[in-house]
Design an enzyme around this catalytic site. Structure first.
Site, short mmCIF file in Angstrom:
data_model
loop_
_atom_site.label_atom_id
_atom_site.label_comp_id
_atom_site.label_asym_id
_atom_site.label_seq_id
_atom_site.Cartn_x
_atom_site.Cartn_y
_atom_site.Cartn_z
N ASP A 1 -4.16 -5.42 -8.39
CA ASP A 1 -4.50 -4.81 -7.11
C ASP A 1 -4.75 -3.33 -7.40
OD1 ASP A 1 -4.90 -4.47 -4.40
OD2 ASP A 1 -2.99 -5.35 -3.80
N HIS B 1 0.82 -1.20 0.00
CA HIS B 1 0.00 0.00 0.00
C HIS B 1 0.86 1.26 0.00
CE1 HIS B 1 -2.90 -2.99 1.50
NE2 HIS B 1 -3.80 -2.22 0.92
#
Length: 391
Positions: A309, A239
């Site tokens: 993702d 992330h």
């Protein structure tokens, strides 16, 4: 940014066309599945489209504009629980799917289902997705079943029961896709992914992934394996960084590859790529690596939907090589990705129109081959027609 009113006449025309396509798709399925529509999507071995069924999907894509073909490869997130706003977004952008995040979730499955029903078109369903792993990643109300680390060391039957209940919840919420099966494997409690992984060894993780996929398939939920080629070997949080590992391909084949291979063999129709660099295989993240797409297709035999993702994570990694949203999208689609995922981010807001404009220009000037877009759009169309046939 989006029209406040919806276009019922345009939607009605699209539904009529889609109903004809679904009829043709059903007729083109194998005789053993034509009377009993596929429950697990196009990647279930018994429900894979025949060449004729794929031809129906191909013809449907050929009738679409280039812009709509591109849009069908994108999964977006629009914050909030306003059905009119979400419906206007879908009618304007025509994406291939939506992901429901925490800000889309009401206080009950019925509330979530009402919002999903406001945007879903049964004649050509959107992929309505959620990250419902349970445990640490728990979006939907009412999921108290064991997940992730809680399943370490337990029998596959326990895993299957947990994911069967979880899949039933996904269906009750009006959704059809779960980005919820973590096929990453690690025995390191300090790893970012440890608490979410389904096993601490390749064998345990493989057995648990198989049980999870079979349970979700039985409930007609599209399973997604993540994060290919495996977050366990690449320390760090994707992330906020681009995790790296120097694990060799030969070592990967006998370790981290096994849970993904097991999930593919069990019939998972989707695989989510992680923004992970395996430097011995390629020096770019797997997301935009042609080599990793080839390995998944050719070595693991996967022929379903490859989805990234969240692409905004690359921009948030701090690596200037991945700061440009459009460049990231072009490179990822060109590498062989079927669909791109974008989650709304307060710091990096996503403008769908701008992104689609840029991708359309990239197709026009040859940065992305039209055949690449058409091939991906056909895979997505086949899955959406299979969902419609199963309705």
């Amino acid at each position: 940014m989006f029209a406040a009113s919806r276009d019922p006449h345009g939607r009605r025309r699209r539904r009529l066309v889609a109903s004809v396509l679904v009829g043709a798709f059903l007729l083109a399925l194998p005789a053993c599945t034509a009377q009993t529509p596929p429950s697990g999507g196009i990647a279930s071995p018994e429900a894979r489209p025949t060449p004729d069924a794929l031809e129906v999907a191909r013809e449907a894509v050929a009738a679409m504009s280039v812009r709509d073909r591109i849009a069908s490869l994108l999964v977006f997130h629009l914050p909030g629980t306003d059905p009119q706003a979400l419906g206007a977004f879908v009618d304007e952008v025509r994406p291939g799917g939506l992901i429901f995040m925490g800000d889309n979730i009401g206080d009950s499955p019925d509330a979530v289902a009402a919002l999903a029903g406001a945007v879903q078109d049964p004649s050509l369903p959107l992929l309505l997705a959620v990250d419902q792993e349970g445990g640490d990643v728990n979006r939907l109300p009412g999921d108290s079943w064991p997940a992730g680390e809680q399943l370490h060391g337990l029998d596959g039957t326990v895993v299957g029961n947990a994911f069967a209940a979880r899949a039933d919840l996904v269906v009750r919420c009006g959704l059809n896709t779960n980005f919820g099966i973590v096929a990453d494997v690690t025995a390191d409690p300090a790893s970012f992914i440890f608490s979410r992984s389904l096993g601490t060894t390749p064998d345990e993780s493989s057995a648990h992934v198989t049980a999870a996929v079979e349970a979700e398939s039985a409930a007609s939920v599209l399973s997604t394996l993540k994060h290919f080629p495996g977050h366990g070997a690449a320390p760090g949080d994707s992330h906020s960084s681009v995790p790296h590992t120097d694990m060799s391909l030969d070592t990967w084949r006998t370790t981290d590859a096994l849970p993904f291979a097991a999930g593919v063999d069990a019939g998972a129709p989707m695989v989510m790529f992680g923004h992970l660099v395996y430097s011995s295989v390629d020096d770019v993240p797997a997301t935009m690596s042609t080599r990793w797409h080839e390995i998944l297709r050719d070595d693991l035999g996967f022929d379903g939907i490859m989805i990234s993702d969240d692409m905004v994570m690359l921009e948030n990694s701090g690596d200037p090589a991945y700061a440009n949203r459009l460049d990231n999208a072009i490179r990822t689609l060109d590498a062989g990705m079927t669909m791109l995922l974008y989650v709304a981010d307060g710091q990096q807001p996503v403008d769908p129109g701008e992104l689609i404009d840029g991708l359309e220009a990239a197709v026009s000037d040859g940065r992305i081959a039209p055949e690449t877009i058409d091939a991906a759009a056909t895979i997505v169309m086949a899955q959406r027609l299979a969902l419609a046939a199963d309705a």
